[in-house]
Motif scaffolding. Structure first.
Motif, PDB file in Angstrom:
ATOM      1  N   ILE A 104     -44.836  50.299-133.458  1.00 36.82           N
ATOM      2  CA  ILE A 104     -44.704  51.622-132.850  1.00 36.82           C
ATOM      3  C   ILE A 104     -43.224  51.891-132.594  1.00 36.82           C
TER       4      ILE A 104
ATOM      5  N   VAL B 127     -40.583  53.725-130.436  1.00 37.47           N
ATOM      6  CA  VAL B 127     -40.592  54.329-129.103  1.00 37.47           C
ATOM      7  C   VAL B 127     -39.170  54.732-128.718  1.00 37.47           C
TER       8      VAL B 127
ATOM      9  N   LEU C 176     -43.084  47.334-122.325  1.00 41.47           N
ATOM     10  CA  LEU C 176     -43.768  46.666-123.433  1.00 41.47           C
ATOM     11  C   LEU C 176     -45.182  46.269-123.026  1.00 41.47           C
TER      12      LEU C 176
ATOM     13  N   LEU D 202     -47.495  49.199-122.458  1.00 48.40           N
ATOM     14  CA  LEU D 202     -47.958  49.754-123.734  1.00 48.40           C
ATOM     15  C   LEU D 202     -49.074  48.907-124.323  1.00 48.40           C
TER      16      LEU D 202
ATOM     17  N   CYS E  78     -49.675  45.587-129.996  1.00 51.96           N
ATOM     18  CA  CYS E  78     -48.696  46.455-130.647  1.00 51.96           C
ATOM     19  C   CYS E  78     -47.311  45.824-130.574  1.00 51.96           C
TER      20      CYS E  78
ATOM     21  N   PRO F 104     -43.768  47.299-130.180  1.00 53.40           N
ATOM     22  CA  PRO F 104     -42.930  48.494-129.998  1.00 53.40           C
ATOM     23  C   PRO F 104     -41.478  48.234-130.390  1.00 53.40           C
TER      24      PRO F 104
END
Length: 376
Positions: free
Chosen positions: A67, A69, A171, A174, A181, A183
């Motif tokens: 992801i 960000v 982190l 999320l 995930c 990030p």
């Protein structure tokens, strides 16, 4: 409609959000006796636009669990914010999931092969150094939604809110909504300095002694946090100068360069970036494997914006994106309101608006005027 959607998705956390504060109110609060701390709310990331969740894993497509960000104060969003996200989408390829070696230089991203499962603009309510001031949380989220709509990307750019101030905590917050995930946080160089500042990572004395036995030169709390961040799936993308000058403190950054500071050549910035990371590797705060998970976004300092009537009428007046800042837009907004209140002539008022539109998308500027933000 958009505002109602944001408020509905904030739902049960809306009452915990800090209101916008004037500079006078913030100063008065800072001077008053410190109240007893309230119980810390549970960590959260709440996605408000365009969907209410982030899908990761095989079903998320080519990006998998990666992801992109961009965390900032967005007070307000500027053209520099938007172009920085576009550049990161175009240039950054995720590292191999289980490897510490950087990926080979990426080919251009295409609609058929997105690199990331999601692109996210993230706003923190719990900044490390100062309270929320200027535009309120919901106003900022609404402006972020307008900005996200101008970032042409596949998948679309999401807007989210978190109550975590440190990147290691962002982190893990999320990962509460998107398990496993990885990030990639896009940060400015000043933000990277602050992220590696040991004072933000206190550690209990017994844990510090144990960590220090293995890394006697390292700041034990910082090393522990960096291990949790990088081995937990976090990655960093450094884009040169911080975008927000004094706002940098609000997004967890380091030196307050000031909105009018001269931008150093990119080669100087890159050398400082390498020296900073190498210093922390030598001190034991970073392992070499973690250091390779901090990527450099090239070419940022040289980009300019031509998309304004100001630069069309004066071709030599293109503004470097790295010279733009939310602080400058807020100053211009305050100047606009003063001119309006003083019944200044239309040409003067329009000239101020023109300068604002040179640094912020016209839809953002229209929103600022409609909501009467930054009146001072």
């Amino acid at each position: 409609m958009l505002r109602r959607l944001i408020e509905r998705r904030l739902g049960d956390i809306a009452a915990t959000l800090p209101p916008a504060a004037s500079a006078a109110a913030a100063a008065a609060a800072a001077a008053s006796p410190t109240p007893a701390p309230a119980p810390a709310p549970a960590p959260f990331v709440r996605v408000v636009h365009p969907t209410a969740q982030l899908a990761t894993g095989p079903a998320a497509g080519a990006g998998g669990g990666s992801i992109l960000v961009f965390d900032s104060s967005f007070n307000p969003p500027t053209k520099a914010h938007m172009e920085l996200v576009r550049q990161a989408i175009a240039q950054i390829a995720p590292l191999p999931a289980e490897a510490a070696e950087p990926a080979s230089p990426p080919a251009a991203a295409t609609a058929a092969a997105p690199r990331f499962a999601h692109h996210v603009l993230l706003l923190a309510t719990n900044n490390m150094d100062k309270p929320v001031s200027g535009a309120g949380i919901v106003d900022r989220l609404e402006m972020m939604c307008l900005a996200a709509g101008e970032i042409a990307a596949d998948p679309p750019c999401h807007v989210a809110l978190t109550n975590q101030g440190r990147f290691v905590d962002k982190l893990h917050a999320l990962q509460r909504i998107a398990p496993a995930c990885r990030p990639y946080f896009v940060v400015g160089a000043d933000t990277l300095v602050r992220l590696l500042d040991a004072r933000y990572y206190p550690l209990r004395a017994d844990s510090a002694a144990k960590a220090q036995a293995h890394h006697p030169l390292a700041h034990a709390g910082l090393r522990s946090a960096m291990r949790s961040f990088f081995e937990g799936g976090g990655r960093l993308v450094c884009a040169g100068r911080s975008l927000d000058g004094p706002d940098a403190a609000a997004q967890g950054s380091g030196r307050d360069a000031g909105p009018d500071a001269e931008i150093e050549p990119e080669e100087v910035q890159r050398r400082a970036f390498d020296e900073l990371l190498d210093m922390h590797v030598r001190a034991g705060n970073l392992d070499a494997a973690w250091r390779s998970m901090v990527l450099w976004l090239p070419g940022w300092s040289s980009l300019t914006s031509q998309a304004s009537s100001l630069t069309r009428r004066h071709p030599g007046s293109a503004i470097k994106l790295a010279d733009m800042s939310s602080t400058k837009v807020r100053r211009l907004a305050a100047e606009y309101w003063r001119a309006r209140d003083a019944a200044a002539d239309k040409e003067h008022v329009d000239g101020i608006l023109e300068q604002m539109r040179a640094m912020a998308d016209p839809r953002i500027v229209d929103f600022v005027i409609e909501k009467q933000l930054y009146r001072g």
